[in-house]
Design a protein around this motif. Structure first.
Motif, PDB file in Angstrom:
ATOM      1  N   GLU A  27       0.822  -1.213   0.000  1.00 35.69           N
ATOM      2  CA  GLU A  27       0.000   0.000   0.000  1.00 35.69           C
ATOM      3  C   GLU A  27       0.857   1.264   0.000  1.00 35.69           C
ATOM      4  O   GLU A  27       0.472   2.280  -0.555  1.00 35.69           O
ATOM      5  CB  GLU A  27      -0.924   0.026   1.224  1.00 35.69           C
ATOM      6  N   ARG A  28       2.021   1.185   0.652  1.00 30.13           N
ATOM      7  CA  ARG A  28       2.910   2.340   0.705  1.00 30.13           C
ATOM      8  C   ARG A  28       4.336   1.857   0.923  1.00 30.13           C
ATOM      9  O   ARG A  28       4.580   0.728   1.363  1.00 30.13           O
ATOM     10  CB  ARG A  28       2.516   3.321   1.802  1.00 30.13           C
ATOM     11  N   SER A  80      -4.982   6.377  -2.285  1.00 30.13           N
ATOM     12  CA  SER A  80      -4.429   7.050  -1.108  1.00 30.13           C
ATOM     13  C   SER A  80      -3.564   8.222  -1.583  1.00 30.13           C
ATOM     14  O   SER A  80      -3.217   8.329  -2.764  1.00 30.13           O
ATOM     15  CB  SER A  80      -3.571   6.080  -0.299  1.00 30.13           C
ATOM     16  N   ASP A  81      -3.202   9.091  -0.648  1.00 30.67           N
ATOM     17  CA  ASP A  81      -2.283  10.184  -0.986  1.00 30.67           C
ATOM     18  C   ASP A  81      -0.977   9.633  -1.534  1.00 30.67           C
ATOM     19  O   ASP A  81      -0.416  10.156  -2.499  1.00 30.67           O
ATOM     20  CB  ASP A  81      -1.997  11.051   0.244  1.00 30.67           C
TER      21      ASP A  81
END
Length: 177
Positions: A27-28, A80-81
């Motif tokens: 995700e990140r 997401s950002d």
């Protein structure tokens, strides 16, 4: 398990002859070098990309030598950002010669959750992260059976993924923006 990190990790990207592929299922990624650029992106501030210039120059160098660097990013929707930042960064990497494709996480549920680079379809660097998503290093994988599995994952992910512009168009359509 011995992990390759630092300069030795960077050297992996000069050691292949023909192809390098990355599967990014996380995700990140909590890369210290991206903290300030991410902050600037979210604030709408300009960025000269100096922090990413070594990678962009390397992609241009590989492209000029006929080497193919490509990746599939598995991304959750809504974005997401961090994913929006990654899409912005991808625009520059694509211009430098890297081929980055996107796969909606909902369409990747059956793919293994393994983050790796595959080099020349003969060896891999399986990436390891800590609990805060910081890269610890890479485990070098040369076992033919494991490499064959990673090649199959690459081929499946690549066949499902779409280019950045189509992904953005699909997201806009899905979200009704």
């Amino acid at each position: 398990m011995t992990l390759v990190s630092g300069d030795a990790f960077g050297d992996l990207f000069r050691s292949f002859e023909h192809t390098a592929f990355r599967l990014e299922p996380r995700e990140r990624y909590n890369s210290p070098g991206e903290h300030e650029p991410l902050r600037r992106f979210l604030a709408g501030e300009p960025d000269d990309l100096a922090w990413n210039r070594p990678w962009l120059d390397l992609m241009a160098e590989h492209t000029a030598k006929g080497r193919f660097v490509h990746r599939v990013r598995v991304v959750s929707v809504p974005l997401s950002d961090y994913s929006r930042f990654g899409l912005w960064c991808a625009e520059h990497a694509i211009q430098a010669g890297e081929d980055i494709r996107y796969l909606n996480r909902a369409q990747a549920q059956d793919l293994p959750d393994v983050d790796y680079w595959l080099f020349d379809s003969t060896w891999a660097a399986r990436l390891r992260f800590d609990e805060d998503d910081v890269l610890l290093g890479a485990e070098i994988v040369t076992d033919p059976a494991t490499v064959t599995e990673l090649v199959a994952v690459r081929d499946e992910a690549w066949s499902r993924a779409v280019d950045r512009d189509r992904f953005l168009s699909d997201v806009v359509r899905e979200q009704g923006v």
